[in-house]
Design an enzyme around this catalytic site. Structure first.
Site: not given
Ligand SMILES: [Zn+2]
Length: 422
Positions: A245, A296
């Site tokens: 991220h 994810d």
């Molecule tokens: Zn994650």
């Protein structure tokens, strides 16, 4: 090809009785960041609004319902969905270790082994990033759900991770790696133990980093430094490390990540689904970080969408086009993704590389054009355009059908239904 590796590349050769792969042939795609069980949330968490934190409550309900048997079922179906999308290697960020209440199973790695078996059944490679998760927020003990994630101390985590890594050495489709769940979940005085374990094995180490501003605020309050600085100070960053991220960073954070050659994994479809924000991917790359891509939370599983998402998000942020070429975006989805997962021999079509190949149809309604080029795949193809998938020389998907899991939608329906029914 010998033993699943490419031994020669010859243009214009006669195929003879070899299998012909039609369409645009790419190296296998690497999904560098996955939590397999989040696939059960698809559709559920898109009802109404909510925040990252309310999404997490639903995710914890799914986590609480899993056991080794249901997880094997679910992950097999999810990895089969990945294979159909052209993903030949998954980086599984695995923290659901123990039985409800936090009691270890008789075999303390039975959940991780279920994931490795699921990848084998789906015909793909896996890097099992065994994740250290010890606390809830900064200093609080794990709550009832999080108790399943915790080994108590980083030393206990390392002991279990080592046993799993030794077991994985027998599986050619699997690599063992480490993960720090986040600076929320691993206290500062435990970080170096995880880093040292990864260093000792020369294993990949991944960490969620600064996905939410609240994490940054909590970290500064607890330690007086940003999460990036904390990871740097405890030896977590470096060329074998991946920050996932990296959405809310300071200029110093970008310099620390790039300067340490830490890879950054962007997950655009999840970051947009959770309203996280847009990470400074281009700045990170210019500072020295390689970029990779992950699905994810599996809001969708489509590496082409992740690849163009990174470029298109950057366009919206800067109001300029052309931050990465299609080739560069494909490198993030292939070679750099594999390198970050400890598979340097994958993600390239060249002599000596493993024979992991994906074909993208260039005659679907999305891709048909008189002048097919890689840009067509990156900016218009979807996972539904993947026709054939070869992993280590083995044909896993042919003409859009999985050859090991015959009805993947039915397998997904069954496995997700079983989870919510329990
Ligand atoms: Zn994650």
């Amino acid at each position: 090809m010998t033993d699943g590796r490419i031994t020669a590349l010859r243009p214009g050769g006669e195929p003879g009785d070899a299998v012909v792969l039609d369409g645009l042939v790419l190296p296998g795609l690497a999904n560098a960041h996955s939590h397999a069980f989040h696939r059960a949330l698809r559709g559920e968490t898109q009802v109404g609004g909510g925040t990252f934190w309310t999404w997490r409550e639903t995710m914890y309900r799914a986590a609480a319902a899993l056991d080794p048997d249901t997880y094997l079922d679910l992950a097999t179906a999810v990895y089969a969905e990945m294979a159909l999308a052209g993903i030949t290697c998954v980086g599984e960020f695995h923290y659901l270790h123990h039985a409800p209440g936090g009691t270890p199973y008789a075999d303390p790695n039975v959940m991780g082994e279920a994931l490795v078996e699921a990848a084998a059944r789906a015909g793909i490679r896996i890097t099992l990033l065994d994740t250290c998760y010890l606390s809830s927020g900064f200093g609080a003990p794990p709550d009832a759900t999080q108790a399943r994630f915790s080994d108590g101390t980083a030393h206990a985590w390392a002991e279990r991770a080592e046993a799993l890594a030794v077991a994985l050495d027998k599986h050619p489709h699997a690599v063992a790696g480490a993960a720090v769940h986040s600076v929320r979940a691993v206290p500062a005085d435990q970080l170096a133990v995880v880093a040292a374990w990864a260093e000792g094995r020369l294993a990949p180490i991944h960490a969620h980093l600064s996905e939410q501003p609240a994490e940054n605020e909590g970290c500064v309050e607890a330690y007086g430094v940003t999460p990036t600085r904390l990871l740097a100070d405890h030896g977590v960053l470096g060329p074998r490390a991946t920050a996932v991220h990296a959405t809310h960073l300071t200029g110093d954070d970008v310099a620390l990540l790039g300067g340490s050659a830490t890879t950054v994994c962007m997950c655009p479809t999840t970051e947009r689904d959770l309203a996280d924000g847009i990470g400074p991917a281009k700045d990170l790359q210019l500072a020295g970080s390689r970029l990779t891509l992950g699905s994810d939370s599996h809001a969708v599983i489509d590496l082409f969408e992740e690849a163009r998402g990174m470029e298109l998000d950057e366009r919206l942020r800067t109001r300029r086009r052309g931050h990465w070429s299609a080739d560069e975006l494909l490198r993030a989805a292939t070679g750099d993704g594999h390198a970050s997962l400890g598979w340097p021999e994958a993600g390239r079509i060249e002599v000596g590389a493993v024979a992991d190949l994906v074909t993208v149809s260039l005659d679907s309604v999305r891709t048909a054009t008189p002048r097919p080029r890689p840009e067509t795949a990156v900016f218009a193809a979807t996972a539904a355009d993947v026709r054939d998938v070869v992993v280590g020389g083995r044909l896993v998907v042919r003409h859009g059908a999985h050859r090991l899991v015959p009805d993947v939608p039915a397998a997904l329906r069954r496995a997700v239904g079983r989870l919510w029914a329990s």
